[in-house]
Design an enzyme around this catalytic site. Sequence first.
Site, mmCIF file in Angstrom:
data_model
loop_
_atom_site.group_PDB
_atom_site.id
_atom_site.type_symbol
_atom_site.label_atom_id
_atom_site.label_comp_id
_atom_site.label_asym_id
_atom_site.label_seq_id
_atom_site.Cartn_x
_atom_site.Cartn_y
_atom_site.Cartn_z
ATOM 1 N N GLU A 1 67.078 101.225 -92.624
ATOM 2 C CA GLU A 1 66.226 100.905 -93.706
ATOM 3 C C GLU A 1 64.733 101.272 -93.351
ATOM 4 O O GLU A 1 64.386 101.371 -91.750
ATOM 5 C CB GLU A 1 65.898 99.377 -93.498
ATOM 6 C CG GLU A 1 64.832 98.747 -94.584
ATOM 7 C CD GLU A 1 64.690 97.477 -94.629
ATOM 8 O OE1 GLU A 1 64.780 96.861 -93.671
ATOM 9 O OE2 GLU A 1 64.089 96.896 -95.656
ATOM 10 N N ARG B 1 75.963 96.289 -80.632
ATOM 11 C CA ARG B 1 74.486 97.017 -80.440
ATOM 12 C C ARG B 1 74.133 97.334 -79.052
ATOM 13 O O ARG B 1 74.527 96.668 -78.090
ATOM 14 C CB ARG B 1 73.298 96.172 -81.198
ATOM 15 C CG ARG B 1 72.907 94.914 -80.459
ATOM 16 C CD ARG B 1 71.872 94.124 -81.036
ATOM 17 N NE ARG B 1 71.035 95.198 -82.288
ATOM 18 C CZ ARG B 1 70.775 94.861 -83.312
ATOM 19 N NH1 ARG B 1 71.035 93.850 -83.772
ATOM 20 N NH2 ARG B 1 70.058 95.661 -84.075
ATOM 21 N N LYS C 1 63.143 95.434 -84.109
ATOM 22 C CA LYS C 1 62.186 96.222 -84.759
ATOM 23 C C LYS C 1 61.060 95.290 -84.949
ATOM 24 O O LYS C 1 59.780 95.787 -85.008
ATOM 25 C CB LYS C 1 62.883 96.458 -86.351
ATOM 26 C CG LYS C 1 63.011 98.019 -86.419
ATOM 27 C CD LYS C 1 63.426 98.095 -88.106
ATOM 28 C CE LYS C 1 64.562 99.125 -88.196
ATOM 29 N NZ LYS C 1 64.820 99.430 -89.621
#
Length: 565
Positions: free
Chosen positions: A40, A264, A274
Amino acid sequence: MHGGADGHAGSPLNFIEQVVEDDIAAGKNGGRVHTRFPPEPNGYLHIGHAKSICLNFGLADKYGGQTNLRFDDTNPVTEDTEYVDSIKNDVQWLGFKWENEFYASDYFVRIYAFAETLIQKGLAYVDDSSSEEIAAQKGTPTEPGRTNQYRDRTVDENLDLFRRMRAGDYPDGAKVLRAKVDMTSPNMQLRDPIIYRIKHAHHHRTGDAWCIYPMYDFAHGQSDAIEHITHSLCTLEFEVHRPLYDWFIQQLEIFPSRQIEFARLNLTYTVMSKRKLKQLVEEGHVNGWDDPRMPTIAGLRRRGYTPASLREFADRIGIARRENLIDLGLLEFCIREELNKTTHRVMAVLDEEPLKLVISNYEEGREEMLNIENNPEEETTTYRKVPFSREVYIERDDFMENPPKKFFRLFPGGMVRLKGAYIIKCDDVVKDAAGNITELRCSYLPESRSGSDTSGINVKGTIHWVSVPHAVEAEVRLYDRLFSVENPAADERDFKELINPASLSVVRAFVEPALVEAARSGEQSNFQFMRKGYFVLDADSTADRPVFNRTVTLKDGWAKEQKKN
RNA sequence: GGCCCGAUAGUAUAAGGGUAGUACGACAGAUUUUGGUUCUGUUUGUGGAGGUUCGAAUCCUUCUCGGGCUACCA
């Protein structure tokens, strides 16, 4: 057949490669492998993304497939072209080429049509509830949700309402479109998830063409399907979404991409979220997304990490489904391993006030250009010229008045070799009125010159130095871990309280002139400062004052030895 | 209380019913004009309990522990 269906026997397969090979063997998708990297554009890429990039592109590479770069840009209020540009730059810099550059927003028309299809099949409805009401009706993981009156609207009514949503007849939040799945499902994702919401917002690509936008859950799988992605790799938290994606695939009869989830990356002494990274930048705890302390790809690049070292790291950490916390030491190993082979060794004295050493028996005004080896790891050795004179700077740490046992450096009456030059002996320590050492008086052995040493003397220590009249002043930024605890994310305290106060210290340094030449020519930017670490030229450098960032220290056996006592 | 996922050395990751390997780290030594590099060696592991089997890290049951799931974020 395990161990490589197509000649890759030798290196063990991770579980995703095993799935892919099984699919190929079963003739699924005609043996085709097509992956995608779907960021994104609302922030900079970090090393966790690098893991995903290497996985997706690496997999396609290995099995003769392709990888798309696809921006998941379904939320116009958080997204920006600045991020699009940085992401493209980072992926390329890492060394990968995407087959296609796509955007979820490219598919808005088709995704909208999918929504109408669902409505027409009686599988989606417009809900007028507030977001609080929807949340309340949704239940909890342990209690089922409840249906409401809007769920029973007719197909025609839903279609009309949805079209009016699109037409802009309602303000933000007035209505949403929901998939009609199962309000009592033990999987919360299936409790009639919202698939479209009203946002009168300007989109970085579609401008003002839309005032309704699909949710991620109603765009991601559809985008995969549109692109005929065979293997859709994502992180573990999307596992519970998979039944919903499969439901959409089935109801819409679209291409069935296979989603596979993996754990992850977590790295010690840093954060990977983020949101937190953004906070560090916006609140000024670091100097931007590319601050060399940041785990962002841009930050690591500025820190002096190379694409190959990051790829190597991704390779070594592997792919699995269990939670992991990778030791920062492994990342450091990967960059040292590469830089050890590739960088020139140069001399730099990193001290605000370096120690001046005067060689009393070396003729005043005399100067020599010594030939010094660039890198002992080179197959064919290359050399550079380094000026030597009567006065040189050395590091304060390389001299001790009262040395402990096994101290191989300089001390009163002791001898060391000045790297690439002569063996010297410390004759005298000069101090100021306050007792601070201001200067060392030494004598050198003329016959001990490097390369033609006939002195027959063997010294234990070799130290680096820089000729005082030839020294170039530089700024050196010494970076260390950003956080002082291994796992800031798991700490009860606010992560900002855990920032390592010593994560950056700036020091003055004196470097040999060849370094400035090399850096200015642009031929090299990574160096080993002998006995100190690996450093990289920073973009903040000016013509008269170079700036270097410390990438990583050298392993320090002496520090380790001292710790024991 | 529910559902889903996971658990192999300090950290990661292999072993797909048949000798528990590898890497990083740690430790010891050798080499070294970087206390770097390189080389050699050593150490450390299948979460617990049952079961199936000639044989289980692997299959089954159960317990424990860890993670995820209740955004008009992705």
